[in-house]
Design a protein around this motif. Structure first.
Motif, PDB file in Angstrom:
ATOM      1  N   ILE B 187      60.013 210.691  48.932  1.00 52.55           N
ATOM      2  CA  ILE B 187      61.240 210.441  49.668  1.00 52.55           C
ATOM      3  C   ILE B 187      61.411 211.464  50.779  1.00 52.55           C
ATOM      4  CG2 ILE B 187      63.742 210.517  49.490  1.00 52.55           C
ATOM      5  CD1 ILE B 187      63.331 209.214  46.723  1.00 52.55           C
ATOM      6  N   GLY B 227      69.443 205.169  49.143  1.00 56.14           N
ATOM      7  CA  GLY B 227      69.354 205.337  47.698  1.00 56.14           C
ATOM      8  C   GLY B 227      70.150 204.272  46.956  1.00 56.14           C
ATOM      9  N   GLY B 276      67.188 211.403  46.456  1.00 55.43           N
ATOM     10  CA  GLY B 276      67.418 211.091  47.862  1.00 55.43           C
ATOM     11  C   GLY B 276      68.091 212.239  48.582  1.00 55.43           C
TER      12      GLY B 276
END
Ligand SMILES: Nc1ncnc2c1ncn2[C@@H]1O[C@H](COP(=O)(O)OP(=O)(O)OP(=O)(O)O)[C@@H](O)[C@H]1O
Ligand SMILES: Nc1ncnc2c1ncn2[C@@H]1O[C@H](COP(=O)(O)OP(=O)(O)OP(=O)(O)O)[C@@H](O)[C@H]1O
Ligand SMILES: [Mg+2]
Ligand SMILES: [Mg+2]
Lengths: 216, 289, 216, 289
Positions: B187, B227, B276
């Motif tokens: 991420i 997210g 995230g």
């Protein structure tokens, strides 16, 4: 008030400025001239604290380069309007949004932003082009947008780096007159320029750079 | 206040402005959540699976012919006190008759006129042993009784399953941790890629006098929105697949997958938000010296 | 030879040029002047076929805007050296690599590239800065690098858009002299500029734009 | 020639220059290959799994008491010609005795002095039926014989497994196709993200007079290098996991996973190259009008 006290700076790959001394009073209008690579942009970067002196000290109002904390730099920059040599207009925002950005940073509310920005766009003669993205403006129009963006927040200090490079003679002359008027209201202005014909004999102080030093 | 509204609006606008990178970002988070979610369900079912397998562990004890039903009852009461024994089912002569019938298709009574089959009992083992089950002590305990004739057990199968029990748990822990590390990593990388094309914006904002949080804000909101989207998508994917395979697996093996929708959603949500958030924060901070 | 035959172009959001007629012979040096937003850059873009006329026709040597195929455009551009108003130096390549790029596109071999690029860097006075990335060069130095990049492939046509905007007066004068010399060897040059003082009374044709049209 | 060298060199340099986006890109391809590879192995084992399950299908036929061993042999020879029957094992009176002993722990001869157990036989079904197995016709065929007493079969289990056989194959095809589409999509998206930060380079090259292939070349080579890295990584991951779980699963269920290393590598390689090539090409072409 701006005070540069025996400041030196050198880039890792060489170049830079050395032993610069310069004081600019409130309301003073100073020109910075000198050949390519003589260090004009470097001095301006030191003033808005994008660079920090290796030696010496820079004082701008209550901020000084030796004791300022990193997270205080934004507050210095909010008082300074900078017209960059390479404009830094944001490519993915249109003219209106670009000029509005400093106001959003300062937390103006929506109506104020709209009013101030429209007024400013009017002033630089670009009304009707609010929705143009930077690549949809001519070189001179982009430069004017940068000028508007620097001036919109009524800064206490203006740093202008070659702001007339892409302007036609008439527009350049108008810019100088506008800046003179602003400076009369108490704003300090430091402007780097190659356009000697434009600035000579207007009665302002001219500082000449050569090879990283101020020529006396 | 005005700043907050601006930052929020920017964040949401960015999701739309960077549609194509948003798709990538959401997809990366989505994949990670799917993997983590599956592992979550597997680990939640590990104990159930072990119990399911242990359910099949049985020790059959055949008593000598001379032993009466009453004595068997006494004996099984004794057996119960053996460590590791859960319950005991007595298979009486009548039960044995039925088993004989199903096994050999013939009625032993009608063949012989009497029932020669011995009484036996099936010992079920406790399923919730904290570690591996060792049935040897139980067997040797049972052998001590004079009345016991024969003992049948699937010792090999049991030790095979038990061999894997502990290492399986360890492996699960390792896989889950690796997945989480990879999640943060991927991420943060996707966000970094996205931000790479926005270096200019960040620099401009800084030169205009924006504070760190003002610059970071929209990016973090953008990340959080990604997210949330990924959470919803992965949640429905996992539930969908689960619902399908639950019946499939139950039908084939009578093993009933356990899952708790609310818990899964909470884990996915907190994972995606946490990961995230850490991911975008890490990525932006690189450009914000 | 360049021929612009009654060309018009308009941008979606308005602005553009209309009914332009202009012929530039081989070896001719023509200046294009006019206020900001008058359409100078638009004409240059039409010439290197970044834009295509909505009406009229542009002919450059054997290429013409009406019949050229898309995949032939690179071959036109290889004959044309363009100095862009916004430099387009590549940020992730250093000075040497930036100037070498056009030679790689043309398929020069390594030794030739090294020799030619070093020579050219010497000429623009930036030797020692080969490994500087664009953001490590001053505004004027970047502009000179762009000039070197446009000239290194010995183009048959040079299009220069405000190439002196960030140059000091001495460097600007030297550039003009260099271009005059190149044009004498048979290269056609069209240069857009605001610097009227620099270009007046050098005996070259001056075309003045106003509001998207050529002023007669 | 010089151009080719330049393009190749640029491609390789780019992999290094864009290290962090390379990691993202390789990782996306890696994940996709892992999923595709796992599906490949599952589909290669589908038939084996079905055969493994079908191996457990058995029909037990018990004969009447009066039937002699010789007659049973004749009958089973007959049974073999029934459609769907694979092999037949006769369980003689002696065999039944042994089964009785293991089941009830007692020796029936020592109890009774004679053996009352009937002769029976176990029918194994053919495993390689093209579609679902239906045992009803076989059963009714067997019932026709007078000598047959009882028939035992796990009809329910069989029909449960067979119910899923066809839908399982269909589901596999759907999942594999979805994965492939997602693969192209995610790779093209990652490349697009990478290229977004190189819009300027592409534009500059075009303005200098570079042809399309000159501009595309380095990007495609970069993509292919990413694909190769991902292939090697995913290959070793899959083989590693397989080697581990192969023994694990064999130990527990005696099911032996089939896989062909060379074939897996070929599939992964061609998938990553194909998908990587299509992906980068698609992504660049967007910026190359
Ligand atoms: N980041 C950097 N790293 C290394 N050297 C640099 C860097 N930035 C500038 N220089 C060098 O420092 C010198 C002064 O640069 P500066 O930008 O201050 O010049 P300038 O006076 O603004 O010139 P111009 O009129 O061309 O804008 C130049 O020789 C330049 O090459
Ligand atoms: N992509 C575009 N979309 C819409 N309008 C555009 C676009 N590009 C330029 N324009 C407009 O077209 C007009 C002419 O632009 P052009 O860039 O040719 O001016 P110029 O003569 O080069 O000006 P300068 O001296 O400022 O560089 C301007 O008013 C500009 O706003
Ligand atoms: Mg400068
Ligand atoms: Mg222009």
């Amino acid at each position: 008030m701006i005070n540069i006290d025996n400041v030196s700076y050198s880039y890792k790959k060489g170049g830079g400025v050395s032993n610069i001394n310069l004081t600019i009073q409130d309301g003073e209008f100073v020109f910075l001239i000198g050949p390519t690579g003589s260090g004009k942009t470097t001095i301006l970067k030191l003033l808005y604290m994008d660079l920090f002196p290796k030696a010496g000290k820079i004082t701008i109002d209550k901020f000084d380069s030796q004791s300022i904390k990193k997270r205080k730099i934004p507050y210095l920059r909010r008082r300074v309007g900078v017209i960059f040599q390479h404009y830094h207009l944001l490519e993915d925002r249109n003219l209106f949004e670009n000029i509005a950005l400093p106001l959003h940073v300062l937390g103006y509310d929506k109506e104020e932003v709209v009013e101030l920005v429209n007024e400013s766009i009017d002033e630089i003669g670009l009304s009707g082009k609010e929705s143009h993205y930077p690549h949809e403006l001519s070189g001179g129009e982009q430069q004017r947008a940068c000028i508007a963006r620097a001036l919109i927040k009524d800064p206490e200090i203006i740093l202008a780096d070659e702001p007339t490079g892409n302007l036609d003679p008439v527009a350049s002359f108008e810019l100088i007159k506008l800046l003179e008027q602003i400076s009369k209201e108490g704003t300090s202005i430091l402007m780097a320029s190659h356009n000697y014909n434009l600035i000579k004999s207007r009665g302002h102080r001219i500082v000449e750079m050569q090879n990283g030093s101020v020529r006396q | 206040m005005n700043k907050l509204i601006f930052i929020l609006a920017e964040g949401f606008k960015n999701v739309w402005r960077h549609k194509s990178s948003a798709v990538s970002s959401v997809f990366s988070i989505y994949l990670t959540l799917i993997v983590s979610g599956s592992l979550l369900i597997v680990s939640q079912n590990t104990n159930k699976l072990i119990e399911y397998l242990r359910d099949k562990y049985k020790i059959e004890v055949f008593f000598k012919d001379s032993v009466t039903e009453k004595r068997v009852e006494e004996l099984t009461a004794d057996f119960k006190s053996i460590n590791g024994v859960n319950s005991i089912t007595i298979i009486s002569k009548k039960d044995a008759e039925r088993i004989f019938k199903s096994q050999f298709g013939d009625d032993i009574l009608s063949i012989l006129g009497y029932n020669p089959l011995p009484i036996s009992c099936v010992i079920n083992l406790k399923k919730d042993w904290p570690s591996r089950i060792d049935i040897k002590p139980i067997i040797s305990n049972l052998r001590k009784y004079r009345e016991v004739d024969e003992i049948n057990h699937q010792g090999k199968l049991i030790s095979r399953i038990e061999n894997y029990y502990e290492s399986f748990l360890e492996i699960m822990v390792v896989i889950v941790s690796i997945t989480l590390i990879i999640a943060v990593f991927i991420i943060s990388n996707t966000v970094k890629l996205t931000i790479l094309s926005k270096k200019e914006l960040i620099r401009s904002l800084q030169l205009i006098g924006a504070t760190k949080s003002f610059v970071k804000g929209p990016f973090i909101i953008e990340g959080v929105v990604h997210g949330l989207l990924a959470t919803v998508l992965s949640f429905y994917t996992i539930i969908g697949v689960l619902n399908f395979s639950k019946y499939f697996i139950y039908d084939l093996t009578r093993f009933d997958i356990y899952y708790d929708q609310v818990f899964i959603f909470q884990v996915l949500l907190s994972l995606s938000l946490l990961v995230g958030f850490i991911g975008s924060n890490r990525a932006i901070s690189r450009f914000l010296k």
